[in-house]
Design a protein around this motif. Structure first.
Motif, PDB file in Angstrom:
ATOM      1  N   THR A 244      -7.901   1.092  -8.281  1.00 10.50           N
ATOM      2  CA  THR A 244      -7.248   2.119  -7.386  1.00 10.50           C
ATOM      3  C   THR A 244      -6.485   1.688  -6.305  1.00 10.50           C
ATOM      4  O   THR A 244      -6.488   0.779  -5.776  1.00 10.50           O
ATOM      5  N   PRO A 245      -5.295   2.457  -6.149  1.00 14.21           N
ATOM      6  CA  PRO A 245      -4.219   1.885  -5.026  1.00 14.21           C
ATOM      7  C   PRO A 245      -4.704   1.684  -3.622  1.00 14.21           C
ATOM      8  O   PRO A 245      -4.475   0.727  -3.062  1.00 14.21           O
TER       9      PRO A 245
ATOM     10  N   ASN B 100       1.095  -1.137  -0.037  1.00  9.33           N
ATOM     11  CA  ASN B 100      -0.087  -0.070  -0.068  1.00  9.33           C
ATOM     12  C   ASN B 100       0.970   1.293  -0.072  1.00  9.33           C
ATOM     13  O   ASN B 100       0.584   2.139  -0.527  1.00  9.33           O
TER      14      ASN B 100
ATOM     15  N   ILE C 150       3.308   7.589  -6.355  1.00 10.09           N
ATOM     16  CA  ILE C 150       2.309   8.424  -6.617  1.00 10.09           C
ATOM     17  C   ILE C 150       2.569   9.519  -6.016  1.00 10.09           C
ATOM     18  O   ILE C 150       2.915  10.695  -6.742  1.00 10.09           O
TER      19      ILE C 150
ATOM     20  N   GLY D  66       1.932  -2.335 -10.086  1.00 14.30           N
ATOM     21  CA  GLY D  66       1.822  -1.321 -11.475  1.00 14.30           C
ATOM     22  C   GLY D  66       1.979  -0.001 -11.011  1.00 14.30           C
ATOM     23  O   GLY D  66       2.848   0.800 -11.799  1.00 14.30           O
ATOM     24  N   TYR D  67       1.295   0.518  -9.851  1.00 15.12           N
ATOM     25  CA  TYR D  67       1.661   2.068  -9.558  1.00 15.12           C
ATOM     26  C   TYR D  67       2.999   2.263  -9.159  1.00 15.12           C
ATOM     27  O   TYR D  67       3.389   3.047  -9.493  1.00 15.12           O
ATOM     28  N   LEU D  68       3.383   1.248  -8.482  1.00  9.06           N
ATOM     29  CA  LEU D  68       4.970   1.511  -7.950  1.00  9.06           C
ATOM     30  C   LEU D  68       5.723   1.764  -9.274  1.00  9.06           C
ATOM     31  O   LEU D  68       6.662   2.481  -9.373  1.00  9.06           O
TER      32      LEU D  68
ATOM     33  N   MET E 183      -9.790   9.058  -4.205  1.00  8.69           N
ATOM     34  CA  MET E 183      -9.220   7.506  -3.893  1.00  8.69           C
ATOM     35  C   MET E 183      -9.602   6.808  -2.459  1.00  8.69           C
ATOM     36  O   MET E 183      -9.571   5.777  -2.619  1.00  8.69           O
TER      37      MET E 183
ATOM     38  N   GLY F 131       2.733   1.862  -3.515  1.00 12.61           N
ATOM     39  CA  GLY F 131       1.727   2.632  -4.413  1.00 12.61           C
ATOM     40  C   GLY F 131       1.666   3.984  -4.262  1.00 12.61           C
ATOM     41  O   GLY F 131       1.909   4.837  -4.970  1.00 12.61           O
TER      42      GLY F 131
ATOM     43  N   VAL G 265      -2.078  -4.462  -9.287  1.00 12.81           N
ATOM     44  CA  VAL G 265      -2.401  -3.221  -9.201  1.00 12.81           C
ATOM     45  C   VAL G 265      -1.361  -2.393  -8.625  1.00 12.81           C
ATOM     46  O   VAL G 265      -0.778  -1.224  -9.072  1.00 12.81           O
ATOM     47  N   LEU G 266      -0.898  -2.644  -7.408  1.00 10.68           N
ATOM     48  CA  LEU G 266      -0.117  -2.070  -6.477  1.00 10.68           C
ATOM     49  C   LEU G 266       1.575  -2.007  -7.029  1.00 10.68           C
ATOM     50  O   LEU G 266       2.015  -0.890  -7.091  1.00 10.68           O
TER      51      LEU G 266
ATOM     52  N   CYS H  75       4.287   4.796 -11.833  1.00 14.18           N
ATOM     53  CA  CYS H  75       4.716   5.991 -11.129  1.00 14.18           C
ATOM     54  C   CYS H  75       5.941   6.199 -10.674  1.00 14.18           C
ATOM     55  O   CYS H  75       6.460   7.451 -10.945  1.00 14.18           O
TER      56      CYS H  75
END
Lengths: 246, 297
Positions: A202-203, A146, A153, A230-232, A178, A149, A227-228, A235
């Motif tokens: 969404t993260p 968590n 961002i 991916g954000y890491l 979010m 991510g 997903v997380l 972003c």
């Protein structure tokens, strides 16, 4: 003591001198749990929650709130201010690289989240019988993912925002939707199907699912992990590409 | 061995040419000044020397190494314009923290004493006055015991007393063998401190000389003003070869000329028993030389 340790401690000291940061990252989640724990409907066990009470789910949401405040509002504003005020530039003139200051900020914020997590789950357990997580390592992993991510961002925001004030404004703008998808106002499992599926991507919602899963000892959802990560990766890479030191 | 060598430095930001062609070299133990009007390219030049920016073309070496070499960071101290600290860090914490960045740091207590910061060690950066922030910034630049110190606009924002104290400090630093590169727009500062000065205008070198040399280039015009004890005929003085112009300003007389002007004028007046009261002599200053060298076409 290494320069990195000194820098991290220094960042800690400076952050703790900011009453707003301390309040929103450490006290506010506790306050939220305490208030919600005293609301009778929070003790109910809606069938959608698979045996958990609403308050059990909110322990994770309260921690997610702290992570969101740090990742979207605190850290990007601090880092953008460091750039705006030439603090990163001053570092560039010394043998220490400005990257080390970023690393110290990240470490300090991660440590704050972990302290907040211990506080939230301890109070939630002692005062409201929220179960001790069946899978503590899965919970730790959920918190770390968590944070990855959210902080990625935050770094991207710090990279793109021209000033600390703008970083804070954009962060606040992202924060509410979010947090909504993560289930801060109504638990995710009680949301309409469409909102749940959007939320999956969404993260903070992904992080929330992992934390709830760890509470009941379910094996972590690969979708949330992906997903997380991916954000890491996305972003994080964008932040590295666009970060300006001055 | 030269300490800093800049050859044909050029740097542009997009379409804007910041530095067109700048060359100079700085000798060990020298206080070398960079002077120029706003936007002339002074700061860009020192930022390239400090390794914070990469030159588009040209060559810069510092202590025998190319500018930007990581090894130089421990050997150069830099004080930048508009470079602040966190509002909540105390002077002491900043000095201690930044000391730990260097392999061979100076005693920060001593530095704080030299810069008049001892009474402010527990004060947070955000509560310091402009002058105190500036002095802390100078202290941070000197913390690593640098061989070369680059100071950009070091006394801007200081009151006259603090400015003079800083000048004494700078002379003291030079006496320790540190080579100094100063960017300034205070002529008095440049004249007092610098052994040599490069004047940069529109991204190029307009002149490079000692302060006295620069003043000479602007011509050695002198101005004498006084109130004569009794009236006299202008011809008495205008006949002198040293006098170029004589003006009446109410009861006062202004004489413009060159060479041994003062001696020539006073001798003539004394011969005729005229006393020159409220006498002032103005010589060309670095200010005049600066305006002369950088006057826009």
């Amino acid at each position: 003591m290494s320069v990195f340790t000194k820098l991290t401690l220094s960042e800690f000291k400076l952050t703790l001198r900011d009453p707003l940061y301390v309040f929103f990252t450490l006290l506010f989640p506790l306050l939220l749990i305490t208030i919600l724990g005293n609301v009778p409907t929070m003790q109910e066990t809606p069938p959608e929650l698979g045996g958990l009470r609403v308050i059990d789910v909110y322990a994770g949401a309260a921690l997610g709130l702290a992570i969101g405040i740090i990742g979207l509002q605190g850290m990007p504003a601090v880092l953008a201010t460091y750039r705006e005020r030439g603090i990163l530039r001053r570092f560039a003139t010394t043998p220490v690289r400005p990257t080390l200051l970023l690393a110290a900020q990240l470490t300090m914020n991660l440590a704050t989240v972990l302290v907040s997590a211990v506080l939230v789950y301890t109070v939630a357990h002692l005062a409201f019988d929220v179960p001790i997580p069946e899978a503590p390592f899965a919970l730790l992993l959920a918190i770390l993912l968590n944070c990855s991510g959210a902080f990625a961002i935050g770094l991207l925001l710090a990279a793109l925002a021209p000033s600390g004030k703008t970083a804070n404004a954009i962060g606040t703008f992202l924060f509410f939707p979010m947090m909504f998808f993560a289930g801060l106002w109504a638990p995710r499992d009680l949301m309409p199907e469409v909102l749940q599926r959007i939320g999956d991507f969404t993260p903070f919602a992904a992080g929330q699912d992992l934390m709830t899963g760890a509470l009941t000892g379910q094996s972590p959802e690969w979708l949330s992990i992906t997903v997380l990560m991916g954000y890491l990766l996305i972003c994080g890479a964008a932040a590295v590409k666009y970060f300006r030191w001055e | 061995m030269t300490v800093i060598e800049v050859e044909n430095l050029a740097k542009r930001y997009g379409e804007t040419v910041a530095v067109r062609d700048v060359s100079f070299s700085v000798e060990p133990g020298e206080i070398f000044g960079i002077l120029g009007p706003n936007g002339a390219g002074k700061t860009t030049t020192v930022e390239c020397v400090a390794g914070l920016r990469t030159a588009d073309s040209g060559r810069i070496t510092v202590l025998g190494r190319p500018a930007g070499d990581p090894e130089l960071r421990a050997r150069i101290g830099v004080q930048l314009q508009e470079s602040e600290l966190q509002d909540k860090i105390t002077v002491r914490e900043a000095l201690e923290l930044y000391s730990s960045f260097y392999p061979n740091p100076a005693d920060w207590r001593e530095l704080a004493g030299d810069l008049g910061l001892t009474a402010k060690l527990r004060t947070r950066f955000g509560k310091l006055s402009g002058g105190q922030k500036q002095r802390l910034s100078i202290a941070l630049a000197l913390l690593g015991n640098p061989e070369v110190a680059i100071l950009d606009e070091l006394t801007t924002g200081l009151d006259p007393q603090a400015r003079r104290d800083t000048w004494d400090l700078i002379s003291g630093i030079r006496d320790r063998g540190v080579t100094l590169l100063l960017v300034t727009h205070f002529m008095e500062e440049a004249e007092r401190l610098c052994d040599r000065i490069v004047v940069i205008d529109k991204g190029a070198v307009a002149a490079l000389d000692t302060p006295a040399g620069l003043i000479n280039r602007a011509g050695d015009e002198q101005r004498i003003r006084f109130r004569p004890s009794q009236p006299f005929a202008d011809e008495l003085l205008t006949a002198l070869p040293e006098v170029r112009e004589l003006r009446h300003q109410g009861s006062r007389i202004e004489i413009i000329g060159s060479g041994n002007l003062l001696h020539a004028v006073i001798s003539v007046l004394a011969r005729d028993g005229i006393v020159a009261a409220e006498l002032t002599l103005e010589q060309t200053t670095l200010d005049d030389a600066f305006v002369h060298l950088t006057r826009g076409e």
